[in-house]
Design an enzyme around this catalytic site. Structure first.
Site, PDB file in Angstrom:
ATOM      1  N   GLY A  15      57.058  53.176  31.584  1.00  0.00           N
ATOM      2  CA  GLY A  15      57.101  54.630  31.498  1.00  0.00           C
ATOM      3  C   GLY A  15      58.491  55.218  31.364  1.00  0.00           C
ATOM      4  N   ASN A  17      59.970  56.239  28.615  1.00  0.00           N
ATOM      5  CA  ASN A  17      59.910  57.426  27.747  1.00  0.00           C
ATOM      6  C   ASN A  17      59.178  58.576  28.434  1.00  0.00           C
ATOM      7  OD1 ASN A  17      61.262  57.282  25.110  1.00  0.00           O
ATOM      8  ND2 ASN A  17      60.065  55.428  24.847  1.00  0.00           N
ATOM      9  N   LEU A  95      45.764  50.242  19.526  1.00  0.00           N
ATOM     10  CA  LEU A  95      45.526  51.063  18.330  1.00  0.00           C
ATOM     11  C   LEU A  95      44.569  52.194  18.691  1.00  0.00           C
ATOM     12  CD1 LEU A  95      45.012  48.628  15.300  1.00  0.00           C
ATOM     13  CD2 LEU A  95      46.778  50.359  15.543  1.00  0.00           C
ATOM     14  N   VAL A  96      44.883  53.380  18.220  1.00  0.00           N
ATOM     15  CA  VAL A  96      44.021  54.540  18.480  1.00  0.00           C
ATOM     16  C   VAL A  96      42.872  54.516  17.477  1.00  0.00           C
ATOM     17  CG1 VAL A  96      43.929  57.061  18.517  1.00  0.00           C
ATOM     18  CG2 VAL A  96      45.930  55.870  19.432  1.00  0.00           C
ATOM     19  N   ASN A 110      53.709  58.891  18.074  1.00  0.00           N
ATOM     20  CA  ASN A 110      54.089  57.630  18.698  1.00  0.00           C
ATOM     21  C   ASN A 110      55.569  57.382  18.457  1.00  0.00           C
ATOM     22  OD1 ASN A 110      53.708  55.034  19.936  1.00  0.00           O
ATOM     23  ND2 ASN A 110      53.704  54.111  17.903  1.00  0.00           N
ATOM     24  N   HIS A 112      58.292  54.134  18.089  1.00  0.00           N
ATOM     25  CA  HIS A 112      58.275  52.687  17.820  1.00  0.00           C
ATOM     26  C   HIS A 112      59.711  52.185  17.688  1.00  0.00           C
ATOM     27  CE1 HIS A 112      56.647  48.907  16.370  1.00  0.00           C
ATOM     28  NE2 HIS A 112      57.554  48.933  15.400  1.00  0.00           N
TER      29      HIS A 112
END
Length: 195
Positions: A15, A17, A95-96, A110, A112
């Site tokens: 966590g 971010n 994956l959503v 998101n 990355h």
């Protein structure tokens, strides 16, 4: 004065971010509020951070569900109950699926740890080192049904120094992530303030 933009943070790990976004809200750099944490890892460190902030949580174990549609339907119910405007993936390692994507089109972002389209998927830092690139960095993008394939919103690069370890590169990337993510969320809020 309009109500603050309501964010749900999706995270599977430590966590960092989430903390950076929370800090930016506390200092006034980001005009939003985090109203929900969603995690697919019941033992994730991010849950402790959310507890310290007395944040509402939806924690689930995907193995308890028949399929992705089933747990995503529950997530959508939670998001709607908390009137979430934006979904912010912060180390969410899943994956959503269409259940979430259809409900929150262009409202899921998101971060990355690579300069997409280079090195999508798992272990982007390791992939970059293996490929011997001189530049790596971070990308913020809209989420679509692919693996890190959504439209790019923002990028920032980091120089890969000779002999750099995975930990050193990871730390350098996280440092820029923690500044870029809150700034980008703020920009998106200002650009799209007609909810």
């Amino acid at each position: 004065m309009s109500a603050k933009t309501r964010l749900a943070i999706f995270a599977s790990g430590t966590g960092s971010n989430y903390q950076a976004i929370d800090q930016a809200i506390k200092t006034g750099e980001l005009d939003a509020e985090i109203v929900l944490l969603v995690s697919d890892q019941p033992g994730a460190k991010v849950i402790e951070k959310a507890d310290e902030n007395q944040l509402a949580k939806f924690i689930f174990d995907p193995k308890d569900y028949q399929n992705k549609c089933e747990f995503e339907t529950e997530i959508v119910n939670e998001l709607q109950a908390h009137q979430v405007d934006w979904i912010v993936l912060a180390g969410y390692m899943r994956l959503v699926g269409p259940t979430l994507l259809n409900q929150y089109q262009r409202r899921i972002i998101n971060i990355h740890p690579s300069l997409l389209p280079a090195f999508p998927g798992l272990d982007a830092v390791g992939q970059a080192l293996e490929a011997g690139v001189k530049l790596s960095g971070t990308t913020i993008h809209y989420v679509d049904s692919g693996m890190d394939t959504g439209e790019i919103i923002a990028q920032e690069s980091v120089r890969v120094k000779p002999g750099m370890t995975r930990e050193e590169l990871q730390t350098a990337i996280q440092k820029i992530e923690h500044e870029l993510y809150p700034k980008t969320i703020q920009r998106l809020i200002l650009e799209g303030d007609s909810f």
